[in-house]
Design a protein around this motif. Structure first.
Motif, PDB file in Angstrom:
ATOM      1  N   ASP A 144      -4.089   5.244   9.168  1.00  0.00           N
ATOM      2  CA  ASP A 144      -4.056   3.820   8.817  1.00  0.00           C
ATOM      3  C   ASP A 144      -3.447   3.698   7.433  1.00  0.00           C
ATOM      4  N   LEU A 145      -2.516   2.767   7.295  1.00  0.00           N
ATOM      5  CA  LEU A 145      -1.872   2.513   6.003  1.00  0.00           C
ATOM      6  C   LEU A 145      -2.208   1.086   5.594  1.00  0.00           C
ATOM      7  N   TYR A 146      -2.929   0.956   4.476  1.00  0.00           N
ATOM      8  CA  TYR A 146      -3.417  -0.356   4.047  1.00  0.00           C
ATOM      9  C   TYR A 146      -2.384  -1.029   3.138  1.00  0.00           C
ATOM     10  N   CYS A 147      -1.563  -1.851   3.775  1.00  0.00           N
ATOM     11  CA  CYS A 147      -0.516  -2.545   3.029  1.00  0.00           C
ATOM     12  C   CYS A 147      -1.094  -3.443   1.941  1.00  0.00           C
ATOM     13  N   ASP A 148      -2.147  -4.180   2.299  1.00  0.00           N
ATOM     14  CA  ASP A 148      -2.687  -5.163   1.361  1.00  0.00           C
ATOM     15  C   ASP A 148      -3.272  -4.493   0.117  1.00  0.00           C
ATOM     16  N   ARG A 149      -3.973  -3.396   0.311  1.00  0.00           N
ATOM     17  CA  ARG A 149      -4.547  -2.704  -0.861  1.00  0.00           C
ATOM     18  C   ARG A 149      -3.442  -2.088  -1.721  1.00  0.00           C
ATOM     19  N   THR A 150      -2.433  -1.550  -1.075  1.00  0.00           N
ATOM     20  CA  THR A 150      -1.333  -0.953  -1.841  1.00  0.00           C
ATOM     21  C   THR A 150      -0.614  -2.017  -2.648  1.00  0.00           C
ATOM     22  N   LEU A 151      -0.365  -3.162  -2.021  1.00  0.00           N
ATOM     23  CA  LEU A 151       0.309  -4.245  -2.740  1.00  0.00           C
ATOM     24  C   LEU A 151      -0.551  -4.762  -3.885  1.00  0.00           C
ATOM     25  N   ALA A 152      -1.858  -4.882  -3.640  1.00  0.00           N
ATOM     26  CA  ALA A 152      -2.747  -5.376  -4.696  1.00  0.00           C
ATOM     27  C   ALA A 152      -2.750  -4.431  -5.898  1.00  0.00           C
ATOM     28  N   THR A 153      -2.601  -3.127  -5.623  1.00  0.00           N
ATOM     29  CA  THR A 153      -2.609  -2.138  -6.701  1.00  0.00           C
ATOM     30  C   THR A 153      -1.432  -2.319  -7.652  1.00  0.00           C
ATOM     31  N   ILE A 154      -0.291  -2.749  -7.112  1.00  0.00           N
ATOM     32  CA  ILE A 154       0.918  -2.845  -7.955  1.00  0.00           C
ATOM     33  C   ILE A 154       1.340  -4.283  -8.225  1.00  0.00           C
ATOM     34  N   SER A 155       0.596  -5.242  -7.711  1.00  0.00           N
ATOM     35  CA  SER A 155       1.066  -6.633  -7.776  1.00  0.00           C
ATOM     36  C   SER A 155       1.264  -7.127  -9.203  1.00  0.00           C
ATOM     37  N   GLY A 156       0.438  -6.646 -10.127  1.00  0.00           N
ATOM     38  CA  GLY A 156       0.576  -7.090 -11.514  1.00  0.00           C
ATOM     39  C   GLY A 156       1.921  -6.728 -12.127  1.00  0.00           C
ATOM     40  N   TRP A 157       2.526  -5.657 -11.611  1.00  0.00           N
ATOM     41  CA  TRP A 157       3.817  -5.210 -12.134  1.00  0.00           C
ATOM     42  C   TRP A 157       4.992  -5.832 -11.383  1.00  0.00           C
ATOM     43  N   LEU A 158       4.689  -6.548 -10.297  1.00  0.00           N
ATOM     44  CA  LEU A 158       5.747  -7.137  -9.482  1.00  0.00           C
ATOM     45  C   LEU A 158       5.964  -8.615  -9.769  1.00  0.00           C
ATOM     46  N   GLN A 159       5.026  -9.241 -10.473  1.00  0.00           N
ATOM     47  CA  GLN A 159       5.026 -10.696 -10.586  1.00  0.00           C
ATOM     48  C   GLN A 159       6.318 -11.262 -11.151  1.00  0.00           C
ATOM     49  N   ASN A 160       6.900 -10.577 -12.104  1.00  0.00           N
ATOM     50  CA  ASN A 160       8.104 -11.103 -12.747  1.00  0.00           C
ATOM     51  C   ASN A 160       9.391 -10.483 -12.230  1.00  0.00           C
ATOM     52  N   GLU A 161       9.277  -9.748 -11.145  1.00  0.00           N
ATOM     53  CA  GLU A 161      10.454  -9.091 -10.577  1.00  0.00           C
ATOM     54  C   GLU A 161      11.127 -10.013  -9.550  1.00  0.00           C
ATOM     55  N   PRO A 162      12.443  -9.981  -9.449  1.00  0.00           N
ATOM     56  CA  PRO A 162      13.113 -10.736  -8.378  1.00  0.00           C
ATOM     57  C   PRO A 162      12.716 -10.172  -7.024  1.00  0.00           C
ATOM     58  N   ALA A 163      12.906 -10.985  -5.997  1.00  0.00           N
ATOM     59  CA  ALA A 163      12.405 -10.626  -4.667  1.00  0.00           C
ATOM     60  C   ALA A 163      12.933  -9.284  -4.175  1.00  0.00           C
ATOM     61  N   ALA A 164      14.208  -9.024  -4.405  1.00  0.00           N
ATOM     62  CA  ALA A 164      14.792  -7.787  -3.878  1.00  0.00           C
ATOM     63  C   ALA A 164      14.148  -6.561  -4.520  1.00  0.00           C
ATOM     64  N   ARG A 165      13.953  -6.608  -5.830  1.00  0.00           N
ATOM     65  CA  ARG A 165      13.340  -5.454  -6.508  1.00  0.00           C
ATOM     66  C   ARG A 165      11.855  -5.349  -6.153  1.00  0.00           C
ATOM     67  N   ARG A 166      11.213  -6.470  -5.965  1.00  0.00           N
ATOM     68  CA  ARG A 166       9.813  -6.466  -5.553  1.00  0.00           C
ATOM     69  C   ARG A 166       9.663  -5.758  -4.207  1.00  0.00           C
ATOM     70  N   ASN A 167      10.526  -6.070  -3.270  1.00  0.00           N
ATOM     71  CA  ASN A 167      10.480  -5.413  -1.964  1.00  0.00           C
ATOM     72  C   ASN A 167      10.792  -3.924  -2.081  1.00  0.00           C
ATOM     73  N   MET A 168      11.743  -3.589  -2.940  1.00  0.00           N
ATOM     74  CA  MET A 168      12.112  -2.192  -3.104  1.00  0.00           C
ATOM     75  C   MET A 168      10.923  -1.377  -3.617  1.00  0.00           C
ATOM     76  N   LEU A 169      10.251  -1.916  -4.632  1.00  0.00           N
ATOM     77  CA  LEU A 169       9.120  -1.193  -5.216  1.00  0.00           C
ATOM     78  C   LEU A 169       7.950  -1.096  -4.240  1.00  0.00           C
ATOM     79  N   PHE A 170       7.707  -2.140  -3.486  1.00  0.00           N
ATOM     80  CA  PHE A 170       6.612  -2.113  -2.513  1.00  0.00           C
ATOM     81  C   PHE A 170       6.916  -1.122  -1.385  1.00  0.00           C
ATOM     82  N   GLY A 171       8.137  -1.125  -0.899  1.00  0.00           N
ATOM     83  CA  GLY A 171       8.519  -0.181   0.160  1.00  0.00           C
ATOM     84  C   GLY A 171       8.381   1.261  -0.298  1.00  0.00           C
ATOM     85  N   LYS A 172       8.786   1.521  -1.526  1.00  0.00           N
ATOM     86  CA  LYS A 172       8.680   2.879  -2.079  1.00  0.00           C
ATOM     87  C   LYS A 172       7.211   3.283  -2.216  1.00  0.00           C
ATOM     88  N   ALA A 173       6.376   2.364  -2.675  1.00  0.00           N
ATOM     89  CA  ALA A 173       4.947   2.664  -2.834  1.00  0.00           C
ATOM     90  C   ALA A 173       4.305   2.979  -1.482  1.00  0.00           C
TER      91      ALA A 173
END
Ligand SMILES: [Zn+2]
Length: 204
Positions: A108-137
């Motif tokens: 099981d891969l918990y997308c929501d928990r993973t996103l919550a872990t890094i969300s503070g660092w994504l808030q000011n990122e443009p959408a494309a970079r936000r998706n890139m960082l989330f996919g990598k995580a």
């Protein structure tokens, strides 16, 4: 036998190089927006361990498909970085089933928990970079579970993708890899279990 849940360099020495094998990962739902980065990162991490990666949709699997190893992965929660959670969500980022001394190919891969872990660092990122960082995580978290399965190992390494606890910087760094000792334990043929008594008795 009851099941339990196991939570949570690119250097190939001639003496430990093994024939590359294919690992198929079947996802139970698509990963819109983050799919390309997720695939690229997971493919890179597993290539270092001697596996060629195939990512497939579980619901589109065909009986004729055959791979050396396969894992089935359930994606839990919302797997999109379009909106960011405002609070941390406690619990593991992923888990893999264990039965007896076998690590089973079900994670099981918990997308929501993973996103919550890094969300503070994504808030000011443009959408494309936000998706890139989330996919990598997400790829790094799943590569950790692939380590447990491919090495047939419930323990952890001291460093790298197989360590027991990820920091936010591990998920977001440009590079985060398996260490050399872990790679040696994941190579095709190293972590595979001998046939069970039942399989031997039936001649499979
Ligand atoms: Zn683990």
């Amino acid at each position: 036998m009851s099941r339990r849940i196991l939570s949570l360099v690119a250097l190939c020495l001639a003496s430990v190089c093994a024939q590359a094998e294919t690992l198929a990962i079947y996802l139970d739902q698509p990963l819109p927006g983050v799919d390309a980065t997720f695939r690229d990162e997971l493919r890179t991490l597993l290539r270092s361990t001697g596996y060629t990666l195939e990512i497939r949709n579980y619901h589109e699997r065909k009986a004729s498909e055959a791979f050396d190893r396969l894992m089935v992965v359930r994606l839990k929660g919302v797997c999109s970085a379009e909106s960011l959670p405002s609070s941390h969500r406690p619990g593991p980022l992923a888990s893999t089933q264990v039965q007896g001394n076998r690590v089973l190919p079900f994670a099981d891969l918990y997308c929501d928990r993973t996103l919550a872990t890094i969300s503070g660092w994504l808030q000011n990122e443009p959408a494309a970079r936000r998706n890139m960082l989330f996919g990598k995580a997400l790829a790094r978290v799943l590569a950790h579970e692939a380590y447990h399965f491919l090495a047939q190992e419930v323990g952890h390494a001291a460093n790298g993708v197989a360590k027991s606890c990820f920091h936010t910087r591990d998920l977001l760094a440009d590079t985060f890899t398996f260490d050399n000792n872990t790679i040696a334990r994941m190579l095709p043929g190293v972590g595979e279990l001998a046939p069970t008594e039942t399989e031997e008795a039936s001649g499979r």
